[in-house]
Design a protein around this motif. Structure first.
Motif, PDB file in Angstrom:
ATOM      1  N   THR A 289       0.848  -1.196   0.000  1.00 10.93           N
ATOM      2  CA  THR A 289       0.000   0.000   0.000  1.00 10.93           C
ATOM      3  C   THR A 289       0.876   1.235   0.000  1.00 10.93           C
ATOM      4  O   THR A 289       2.036   1.202   0.382  1.00 10.93           O
ATOM      5  CB  THR A 289      -0.882   0.038   1.261  1.00 10.93           C
ATOM      6  N   GLU A 334      -0.820   4.269  -8.751  1.00 12.75           N
ATOM      7  CA  GLU A 334      -0.672   3.660  -7.440  1.00 12.75           C
ATOM      8  C   GLU A 334      -0.752   2.151  -7.623  1.00 12.75           C
ATOM      9  O   GLU A 334      -1.497   1.646  -8.453  1.00 12.75           O
ATOM     10  CB  GLU A 334      -1.787   4.142  -6.504  1.00 12.75           C
ATOM     11  N   TRP A 335       0.019   1.454  -6.835  1.00  9.27           N
ATOM     12  CA  TRP A 335       0.035  -0.006  -6.933  1.00  9.27           C
ATOM     13  C   TRP A 335      -1.190  -0.563  -6.227  1.00  9.27           C
ATOM     14  O   TRP A 335      -1.453  -0.260  -5.069  1.00  9.27           O
ATOM     15  CB  TRP A 335       1.304  -0.558  -6.290  1.00  9.27           C
ATOM     16  N   ASP A 336      -1.942  -1.350  -6.966  1.00  2.91           N
ATOM     17  CA  ASP A 336      -3.108  -2.005  -6.381  1.00  2.91           C
ATOM     18  C   ASP A 336      -2.721  -3.444  -6.116  1.00  2.91           C
ATOM     19  O   ASP A 336      -2.565  -4.241  -7.038  1.00  2.91           O
ATOM     20  CB  ASP A 336      -4.287  -1.906  -7.351  1.00  2.91           C
ATOM     21  N   ASN A 337      -2.580  -3.766  -4.819  1.00  6.23           N
ATOM     22  CA  ASN A 337      -2.029  -5.083  -4.494  1.00  6.23           C
ATOM     23  C   ASN A 337      -3.039  -6.198  -4.747  1.00  6.23           C
ATOM     24  O   ASN A 337      -2.668  -7.335  -4.978  1.00  6.23           O
ATOM     25  CB  ASN A 337      -1.577  -5.105  -3.042  1.00  6.23           C
ATOM     26  N   GLN A 339      -5.423  -6.263  -7.266  1.00  8.50           N
ATOM     27  CA  GLN A 339      -5.420  -6.548  -8.702  1.00  8.50           C
ATOM     28  C   GLN A 339      -4.024  -6.833  -9.237  1.00  8.50           C
ATOM     29  O   GLN A 339      -3.866  -7.193 -10.393  1.00  8.50           O
ATOM     30  CB  GLN A 339      -5.991  -5.358  -9.472  1.00  8.50           C
ATOM     31  N   TRP A 342      -0.723  -1.590 -11.616  1.00  9.06           N
ATOM     32  CA  TRP A 342      -0.704  -0.152 -11.348  1.00  9.06           C
ATOM     33  C   TRP A 342      -1.999   0.460 -11.850  1.00  9.06           C
ATOM     34  O   TRP A 342      -2.422   0.188 -12.963  1.00  9.06           O
ATOM     35  CB  TRP A 342       0.465   0.511 -12.058  1.00  9.06           C
ATOM     36  N   THR A 345      -4.071   7.144 -10.264  1.00  6.47           N
ATOM     37  CA  THR A 345      -4.619   7.704  -9.041  1.00  6.47           C
ATOM     38  C   THR A 345      -4.580   9.222  -9.124  1.00  6.47           C
ATOM     39  O   THR A 345      -3.731   9.793  -9.807  1.00  6.47           O
ATOM     40  CB  THR A 345      -3.836   7.215  -7.815  1.00  6.47           C
TER      41      THR A 345
END
Lengths: 451, 709
Positions: A289, A334-337, A339, A342, A345
């Motif tokens: 996050t 932003e990194w979406d952990n 899914q 990236w 955002t």
């Protein structure tokens, strides 16, 4: 029976080995975490915490400091992250303070936790290199006579060292407040110039009544200047490696997960926040996050004086002219952990600074589906300007962009050709022309000798 | 038979021709003319070839510092064309300020070189622009010698002219700025200067518009070539003033000055670096005032011829009061509103030699801005130093419009040359002219006694004539020897390549500078920013093609002071300064190993002074021990910890050069260094040239985990 038993054992062993092999082959795709614990037995007491790590999608390998496999081998990263629960080892085997520090500098994440039993020089060296100062005496503990928790029967501890502490900073994604945590350990602090460092975040501190003192000898409190001792600091290095330095390893243990702290009713009834804190730390430290990145910086000229075709020179910085209107745009993701990808955002607090020795313009970029834009007119000053974004928000990855642009003065043919303030001069020159013509006519067509 | 007849005819013809050649006699005038052409031709070759020592001894390279900038901009001009050159904004110097090169230079030199280059290429002679640049100054020296001939001929006679030409061709004061490779403004400016004066004298003598316009054009060329044009625009009004005072006003003078001033000013304003200065700056006000006075004088002279003396007196009084009042008011208003700019520092330094030392360290720090010593007068002019007074005497004996001008030129330039070493350059040509007049006049008058004609009954015996002529000849021979020696020994070193004699007599070449710069060019990123003292800015730009913070165009004192502050601070304090200036590499010149005396440690006090002129916290006294500048263990802590000291002597203590001397012995300062075991925290050594002359350090990025760095 015995034979049957042996066969069963054999089959079980084969199956187990297959399962283990399967598990290992599956595990090779997962990111790996090295956990260094003082002993197997002690590692057991952190089972809850380690399970959380596993659930977060990591393959963990628990080992003692002396047996631990090297963090990097032949230039390959053997592990992605490190959890160091053993603070007493001198780390003389394959994992050494130097290797841990270069592990961090290579962009990996580390959780360091000091044990209440004390710590080695190696451990305090690592902490100091991360800008965190441990007490000089390895036996210093935080005491709190007002907010201490009742000791469970299983633990034989000094009184008033098992204390209640509060979480002072929420790292993303944690939105709601974490209840107070149960804590037993030493106090730590930022040292020297790092006290104002934006790289460090103070995650937990004790309550105002606590103090730090030697647990073995005198109980004289270390002067803390009325500041509650700090208990846990998060470091996000310049390369975005994340490090947690905790004054206590025990707070991650199963026993502490099960403890209660003072609830709203004033009784010690509310479950302690240790588990939630651990979950937050795992998510944050292991880069699930608050991971941002910036790319596709574009600097476009959208207005200003007309440019000529310049001699092509690919090496030089992009050339602009003073008072050009510039559009600056950058994509932020932003990194979406969940899914595992990236996603764009929108941040409404990204600022762009146009600097040449001093900042000339500072403005906030307008976000639109991940693309952040700003339009501005370059100042009437020539030079090499730096378009600078320095985005530092606690808990989020640092984002930095430095783009140099050359801003040149007008070319000789870019100035306005006719200006009103020059009208007297235009008038004067035409007068002069007229005068000369008139004079010539008079001179040529009159004869002074006539009279 | 037929063939034999033809042969006979041809033989007869040939015999006739050869008879004609044998019997041919030039008339005396033609003879003298041919001889003159021959002598001038030889002088032309002499002036060119005596300046080639450096090319023969080293190679065809550009010398020193400023020529590198001129060379680089000439290359830019040749490859990008005129308009792009005039609009050139150079973003690789003065980081991050940049420099408008097109608007801050005198482009005459570059234009000349590019013109020569393009002309040769139009003839399909593929001469490299570097060679054009290297050989331009010697070629112009030849031309200057020719102009000197004509100028002296105009002032005195052609015998003196020949002498003047040969004097100018080899005078060391001028050679120093015009040897091959010395591609600097002065190289062509002296030619333009003398040409302007020649045409001015012509204009005054003839009073013709033609010569006046030609003079204005020459002046334009001078303005485009060198900031020294201010000398012309002040000397000519001074001359006019002297002429008015001495009652030599003539319409010729009026026509010449009015034309030259108006046309010359308009033309000079076409150079963008000069811009509106000719009508605004104080340096040009004398010329403008003189223009006004001359008009008034002309009007008054005319009115006087039309009026009765009584009326004229009233008229004159009224006119003068009016004019003085008007001028005074205008001047005061312009001064107060700032329309007329105050005098620049260099100009003040000219008027008051002590001004620079106390006020502007950056001007005082340049060695060529120091006052001149007597020794250098003799060194640069040899016999001219005492032929000049004699020449002045002869000129006073034969006062006319031309000699008055030469007298004024000599007197003013003697003063200026005394103030600043480098202005010997301005004195040298006129010293040659006036020295030639002295020598020629002496020779002419004594030659009469050597070869007395019948009608002229001489007072002196022949021997005295022989004696004087012989002495002068001997002087001239010594002059020739001295000039050759000075040119060869003192003025032909490129200073970019150093040469030294070893103990066994072998010549050893230190090519460290070019090696260091090439290292930068090949091993650093394209946009790397190099911090060095400003002396090396032009060379880094030209040879390493990297961005520099400050260079020899010292237009921004504050920025230089910032660099000086970085060098004067300790490594820890210098680091934030370097970070704020985005410095990637630091370059220092260190002569302690080779004994090269003009290295950065010797220049360090100037850095401290210049830094101190902007930041009073940096004091010169902190870097000295009891008023003494030293680098050994008695040096002050500020000195020992300064970045310059650290970078110069890093690892030097591990090096023992001579057996008898301790390790870390500095050959320039003749002392053992005071701080050993230097370790670097924020920088790392990137390159050190074989003889340690050039040391380059890389500035490290801030620590990954540390704050602030």
């Amino acid at each position: 029976m015995r034979r049957v038993g042996a066969v069963v054992v054999c089959i079980a062993a084969v199956i187990a080995s297959v399962v283990v092999a399967e598990a290992q082959s599956a595990a090779t795709n997962k990111p790996r975490v090295l956990v260094i614990a003082p002993s197997e037995v002690e590692a057991q007491s952190y089972s809850g915490f380690l399970n959380m790590v596993q659930e977060a999608g990591y393959d963990i390998r628990v080992s003692k400091a002396d047996d631990a496999a090297p963090l990097t081998l032949y230039g390959w990263d053997e592990f992605d992250n490190l959890i160091l629960l053993d603070s007493q080892s001198e780390l003389t085997a394959k994992v050494t303070p130097d290797s841990i520090l270069s592990f961090i500098d290579a962009g990996h994440n580390v959780i360091l936790a000091a044990s209440s039993q004390g710590w080695s020089d190696a451990f305090s060296t690592i902490a100091a290199e991360c800008g965190v100062k441990l007490s000089e005496n390895p036996h210093d503990l935080v005491f709190d006579h007002v907010h201490s928790l009742p000791l469970p029967a299983s633990l034989q501890l000094d009184t008033h060292t098992l204390i209640e502490a509060k979480v002072t900073a929420l790292l993303p994604p944690m939105q709601k407040a974490i209840p107070n945590i149960a804590y037993r350990g030493t106090c730590i602090d930022l040292e020297g110039k790092t006290t104002t460092s934006p790289l460090h975040t103070r995650v937990a501190s004790s309550l105002a009544t606590a103090y730090c003192a030697d647990a073995h000898h005198s109980r004289a409190p270390i002067a803390t200047a009325n500041i509650a001792p700090q208990l846990m600091v998060a470091l996000q290095a310049r390369n975005n490696a994340r490090v947690i330095i905790s004054g206590s390893a025990e707070l991650f243990s199963d026993a502490f997960f099960a403890m209660n702290v003072t609830g709203e009713d004033g009784l010690i009834s509310q479950p302690a926040g240790n588990k939630e804190l651990s979950s937050m730390l795992i998510d944050w430290t292991f880069q699930h996050t608050g991971v941002l990145r910036m790319n596709n910086v574009q600097i476009k000229k959208i207005g200003g004086v007309k440019d000529e075709e310049l001699p092509a020179n690919e090496d030089s910085d992009p050339m602009f002219t003073i008072k050009d209107v510039i559009e600056y745009s950058v994509d932020i993701q932003e990194w979406d952990n969940i899914q595992q990808q990236w996603v764009p955002t929108d941040r409404d607090d990204v600022q762009l600074e146009v600097t040449m020795l001093n900042p000339y313009i500072r403005l906030t970029l307008k976000p639109d589906h991940g693309t952040h834009k700003a339009q501005f007119t370059l100042p009437d000053v020539y030079g090499l300007f730096t378009l600078k974004i320095d985005y530092r928000r606690p808990g989020y990855s640092w984002m930095e962009a430095n783009d140099h642009i050359s801003v040149r003065p007008f070319r000789h043919n870019q100035y306005e050709r006719f200006i009103s303030s020059a009208n007297p001069f235009y008038f004067a020159s035409f007068c002069m022309i007229g005068g000369v013509v008139l004079f010539s006519l008079i001179f040529l067509f009159t004869n002074p000798h006539k009279q | 038979m037929k063939g034999g007849k033809q042969v006979d005819a041809v033989r007869k013809q040939l015999q006739e021709w050869s008879q004609a050649i044998v019997n041919f006699r030039f008339s005396a005038a033609k003879h003298a003319f041919l001889l003159k052409i021959l002598i001038l031709g030889l002088i032309y070759i002499l002036a060119f070839s005596s300046r080639l020592f450096s090319v023969l001894r080293f190679e065809s390279v550009i010398h020193e510092f400023d020529p590198y900038f001129n060379y680089r901009s000439t290359k830019y001009l040749v490859s990008n064309g005129l308009y792009n050159f005039l609009n050139w904004f150079d973003d690789t110097t003065w980081y991050p300020l940049g420099r408008i090169v097109g608007g801050t230079i005198y482009p005459g030199l570059m234009f000349t070189a590019a013109l020569v280059h393009n002309f040769l290429h139009a003839l399909h002679l593929p001469v490299d622009i570097r060679n054009v640049c290297v050989l331009l100054a010697p070629w112009f020296a030849s031309n200057t010698a020719m102009v000197a001939y004509f100028l002296t001929k105009e002032v005195w006679d052609d015998k003196a002219g020949l002498l003047a030409a040969v004097f100018v061709a080899i005078v060391p004061g001028y050679t120093s700025r015009s040897v091959a490779g010395s591609f600097d403004n002065e190289g062509i400016a002296i030619f333009a200067l003398l040409l302007t004066y020649l045409l001015w004298i012509k204009a005054v003598k003839t009073g013709s518009l033609w010569w006046s316009c030609a003079c204005a054009l020459a002046y334009f060329y001078m303005v485009s070539a060198w900031g020294g044009y201010v000398f012309i625009i002040n000397l000519i009004p001074l001359y006019v003033l002297v002429m008015l005072i001495s009652g030599r006003f003539s319409l010729r003078l009026y026509v010449a000055y009015s034309t030259v001033y108006v046309l010359g000013t308009l033309l000079s304003m076409q150079i963008s670096f000069v811009g509106f200065q000719p009508v605004q700056s104080s340096e040009h006000m004398a010329a403008m005032g003189m223009f006004g006075i001359l008009q008034l004088y002309a009007v008054i002279t005319w009115v006087r011829s039309k009026m009765s003396p009584d009326h004229f007196r009233i008229f004159l009084r009224g006119l003068l009061t009016l004019a003085a009042g008007l001028f005074g008011t205008l001047f005061v208003v312009a001064w107060i509103t700032g329309y007329i700019s105050p005098w620049t520092g260099r100009f003040y330094a000219l008027l008051d030699p002590t001004y620079a030392k106390s006020h502007i360290p950056i001007i005082a720090s340049v060695s060529e801005h120091q006052p001149t010593t007597w020794a250098s007068f003799f060194f640069d002019m040899h016999i001219l130093a005492f032929l000049v007074p004699a020449g002045l005497y002869f000129c006073f004996k034969r006062l006319n419009d031309a000699t008055i001008f030469i007298l004024l030129y000599t007197l003013t330039s003697v003063y200026f040359a005394g103030v600043m070493v480098r202005l010997i350059l301005v004195l040298a040509p006129v010293a040659c002219i006036i020295g030639a007049i002295a020598a020629s006049a002496t020779l002419t008058s004594y030659m009469r006694y050597v070869k007395p004609s019948n009608r002229d009954s001489s007072v002196f015996p022949k021997e005295i004539g022989w004696g004087v002529v012989g002495a002068v000849t001997l002087l001239l021979i010594f002059y020739g020897l001295h000039c050759t020696w000075v040119t060869a020994e003192a003025y032909s070193s490129p200073s970019i390549v150093l040469a030294a004699q070893q103990q066994n007599g072998n010549r050893i070449i230190f090519d460290d500078f070019r090696e260091g710069y090439r290292w930068l060019a090949h091993n650093t990123p394209q946009h790397a920013r190099v911090m060095s003292w400003w002396d090396y800015g032009y060379q880094i730009s030209a040879m390493a093609n990297r961005t520099v913070l400050v260079d020899n165009n010292t237009w921004n004192n504050t920025h230089i002071a910032q660099v000086g502050k970085a060098f004067a601070s300790s490594e820890e304090n210098a680091y934030p300064i370097m970070l704020s200036l985005d410095v990637d590499y630091v370059l220092v010149i260190f002569g302690g190993l080779t004994g090269y005396a003009s290295d950065d440690i010797n220049k360090f006090l100037w850095m401290v002074r210049i830094a101190g002129s902007c930041d009073p916290k940096i004091k010169e006294a902190d870097y000295e021990t009891l008023g003494e500048y030293r680098i050994d263990d008695k040096a002050s802590p500020a000195m020992l910890n300064s970045l310059m000291y650290t970078l110069s002597y890093y690892k030097f203590d591990q090096l023992q050069i001579e057996e008898a001397k301790p390790a870390g012995f500095d050959r320039v300062r003749n002392a053992e260094i005071g701080r050993k075991g230097i370790s670097l925290t924020y920088l790392e050594e990137a390159f050190t040239s074989p003889h340690w002359l050039v040391r380059i350090y890389r500035v490290l990025k801030p620590g990954n985990r540390a704050w602030p760095y």
